[in-house]
Design an enzyme around this catalytic site. Sequence first.
Site, PDB file in Angstrom:
ATOM      1  N   ARG A 192     -32.013  15.629  -1.784  1.00  0.00           N
ATOM      2  CA  ARG A 192     -33.140  16.328  -1.150  1.00  0.00           C
ATOM      3  C   ARG A 192     -34.332  16.373  -2.105  1.00  0.00           C
ATOM      4  O   ARG A 192     -35.476  16.227  -1.685  1.00  0.00           O
ATOM      5  CB  ARG A 192     -32.713  17.734  -0.736  1.00  0.00           C
ATOM      6  CG  ARG A 192     -31.732  17.759   0.414  1.00  0.00           C
ATOM      7  CD  ARG A 192     -31.032  19.095   0.554  1.00  0.00           C
ATOM      8  NE  ARG A 192     -31.951  20.163   0.913  1.00  0.00           N
ATOM      9  CZ  ARG A 192     -31.605  21.446   0.974  1.00  0.00           C
ATOM     10  NH1 ARG A 192     -30.362  21.813   0.651  1.00  0.00           N
ATOM     11  NH2 ARG A 192     -32.491  22.352   1.319  1.00  0.00           N
ATOM     12  N   CYS A 266     -35.242  26.633  -4.314  1.00  0.00           N
ATOM     13  CA  CYS A 266     -34.180  25.910  -3.593  1.00  0.00           C
ATOM     14  C   CYS A 266     -34.733  25.562  -2.219  1.00  0.00           C
ATOM     15  O   CYS A 266     -35.905  25.197  -2.106  1.00  0.00           O
ATOM     16  CB  CYS A 266     -32.901  26.746  -3.522  1.00  0.00           C
ATOM     17  SG  CYS A 266     -33.103  28.345  -2.711  1.00  0.00           S
TER      18      CYS A 266
END
Length: 309
Positions: A192, A266
Amino acid sequence: MSSSPTPLVLKPAEVAAIQPRNPGDLVVLDASWHMPNSLRKAREDFRKSHILGSYFLDLDEVASSHPLGLKHMMPSPELFAQTCEQFGIRPDSHVVLYDTHGVFSSPRALFMFRSFGHERSSILDGGFPAWRAANLPTAGGEPAPLQRSSYPTAALHPDVVVGYDDIVTNENKDPDQDTSAFIVLDARSQGRFLATDPEPRPGLPSGHIPHSFSLPFQVFLNAPNEVQPYVTLRTPEDMRSSLENVLPRGHLDAILEGRRKVATSCGSGMTAGILWLGLQTLGAKAAIYDESWTGYAMHKLQEKEQKPQ
């Protein structure tokens, strides 16, 4: 109750050994949270089974509203105080937080308590799975009604939450040359981070904040195995080694010595709490970028749409 500093992390046997003298001396909260694409429902899991005497803390409900609709953002001081009162928490209560993963969302809950000055707070290492493995008491259904307490409204500690404007200002600095630039650690998967894997939130691009470093939260955790079938925190030595493998030479010492600020990020501010907790165990003061990548990417998409063609 002891007046010595409260440990950040406790083992199940240590929690079980606490002998509260009065109601509210020890309050145990299940702070479980699952990813948006998960089929599990944390509150339903709690009703099925939980630590005897514990209550469910919904991190999405104990949160401030956000103009982008982001979940589990840090609550206002008033909401935090009201939540403590609902759980019978006093300023001197020892709050123990756990989750059903082992170590996943409980560090985020701990970040919330510590950020509002509630130092008598800890997480349960290994969470509910470790508690059950130790054959400690559990229960099902809804817990008994609580007796409300009185909890004063406390201000959020300064510099514990980083906002989008802070990130934008920081990304225009060179962290290798400018010591006023804070270090950003990204707890998402490397896929990601590198934009080779999609984000779990539909329509959100993957990628990373400029000058940030990839440090997937799993590197701070011991994976389950046959001897210990649940997730626990790694040792401070192991976590320091993981940081040394990621950060440029000298950055970690500057962070640990208080010469450089560090913020964790995150997907939505949840697993950033794991990196925050690891840094705390090493003695470093860290902040969390509350919006994290979801907020950052949404801001950038908005700015692109509003930009004249």
